[in-house]
Scaffold this active site. Sequence first.
Site, mmCIF file in Angstrom:
data_model
loop_
_atom_site.group_PDB
_atom_site.id
_atom_site.type_symbol
_atom_site.label_atom_id
_atom_site.label_comp_id
_atom_site.label_asym_id
_atom_site.label_seq_id
_atom_site.Cartn_x
_atom_site.Cartn_y
_atom_site.Cartn_z
ATOM 1 N N GLU A 199 9.157 -4.105 -10.383
ATOM 2 C CA GLU A 199 8.693 -5.474 -10.620
ATOM 3 C C GLU A 199 9.164 -5.984 -11.981
ATOM 4 O O GLU A 199 9.075 -5.279 -12.975
ATOM 5 C CB GLU A 199 7.159 -5.552 -10.536
ATOM 6 C CG GLU A 199 6.603 -5.158 -9.180
ATOM 7 C CD GLU A 199 7.031 -6.090 -8.040
ATOM 8 O OE1 GLU A 199 7.525 -7.200 -8.325
ATOM 9 O OE2 GLU A 199 6.868 -5.687 -6.866
ATOM 10 N N ARG A 206 -4.693 -12.920 -0.353
ATOM 11 C CA ARG A 206 -4.462 -13.121 1.093
ATOM 12 C C ARG A 206 -5.593 -12.491 1.903
ATOM 13 O O ARG A 206 -6.001 -12.997 2.928
ATOM 14 C CB ARG A 206 -3.119 -12.475 1.430
ATOM 15 C CG ARG A 206 -2.594 -12.636 2.819
ATOM 16 C CD ARG A 206 -1.225 -11.955 2.952
ATOM 17 N NE ARG A 206 -1.211 -10.585 2.438
ATOM 18 C CZ ARG A 206 -1.633 -9.510 3.106
ATOM 19 N NH1 ARG A 206 -2.083 -9.619 4.332
ATOM 20 N NH2 ARG A 206 -1.585 -8.302 2.560
ATOM 21 N N CYS A 212 -2.385 -5.855 -7.619
ATOM 22 C CA CYS A 212 -1.247 -5.229 -8.320
ATOM 23 C C CYS A 212 -0.682 -6.159 -9.392
ATOM 24 O O CYS A 212 -0.421 -5.724 -10.520
ATOM 25 C CB CYS A 212 -0.137 -4.855 -7.331
ATOM 26 S SG CYS A 212 -0.605 -3.469 -6.289
ATOM 27 N N HIS A 237 6.286 -1.105 -7.060
ATOM 28 C CA HIS A 237 5.711 -1.115 -5.706
ATOM 29 C C HIS A 237 6.481 -0.128 -4.825
ATOM 30 O O HIS A 237 7.703 -0.032 -4.919
ATOM 31 C CB HIS A 237 5.815 -2.513 -5.077
ATOM 32 C CG HIS A 237 4.580 -3.347 -5.260
ATOM 33 N ND1 HIS A 237 4.587 -4.554 -5.934
ATOM 34 C CD2 HIS A 237 3.300 -3.152 -4.840
ATOM 35 C CE1 HIS A 237 3.356 -5.051 -5.917
ATOM 36 N NE2 HIS A 237 2.547 -4.231 -5.261
HETATM 37 N N1 PCA Z 1 -1.266 -2.766 -3.436
HETATM 38 C C1 PCA Z 1 -1.949 -4.041 -3.610
HETATM 39 C C2 PCA Z 1 -3.176 -3.717 -4.421
HETATM 40 C C3 PCA Z 1 -3.317 -2.240 -4.371
HETATM 41 C C4 PCA Z 1 -2.040 -1.736 -3.847
HETATM 42 O O1 PCA Z 1 -1.703 -0.555 -3.763
HETATM 43 C C5 PCA Z 1 -1.060 -5.130 -4.168
HETATM 44 O O2 PCA Z 1 0.163 -5.097 -3.940
HETATM 45 O O3 PCA Z 1 -1.554 -6.034 -4.847
#
Ligand code: PCA
Length: 209
Positions: A80, A90, A143, A167
């Site tokens: 990111e 969402r 996140c 991610h």
């Molecule tokens: N993914 C979510 C929140 C916790 C996670 O593992 C996100 O992408 O915001």
Amino acid sequence: MKKLLVTGFEPFGEDKINPTQVLINALKEEKFECTQIYLEVLPVSFKKVNKFLKELFDKIKPDYAIHLGLAGGRSGISIERVAVNIMDARIPDNDNFQPIDEPIIEDGPSAYFSTLPVKEVLYELRNKGIPTVISNSAGLYVCNEVMYLSLYYSDKLGYPAKTGFIHVPYFPEQVVQKFSDLGQNLPSMSFDLQLKAVQFIIKKTLEKH
Ligand code: PCA
């Protein structure tokens, strides 16, 4: 000795497993030289996670923080680049709270850029044969909030000095379930490859600074 905090998340929404929690547990089995490593699993809660993170930072005062989260439906590791000062959920979080268009920090800056070596990590992972992209949105869920808060505290308190967010995709066993239960055709990445990616990200972050 440098201090590194790596975080994952507990499961949320429909999913019973969060790959990042599994990765954090796997990292507990490893030895890291020249680094004091702290491994934590964060709550998927817009309200709780701020206090949780702040207390961790105040206790540890980490030099680096690498935060991991699941992005179900993405096919590769996503480094990111940016976190934005907004929460727009969402689905409800694990405390059944669903903020719509609310700032994370009143009067905070609109956005922060990752201070991890984003491009170096990208090239390193691709060279190792791990599908990886730079992502220009960490979403608007918990996140993104954690990435924003980590960069905000870095800016205001000086620790963690360097921080950013990664991610990861679903594990194959998670999408097999979704294929059969829901007819959803979703990408995945094995535990082994995800763990390898996280190990390289840690290594690169430590040697870059
Ligand atoms: N993914 C979510 C929140 C916790 C996670 O593992 C996100 O992408 O915001």
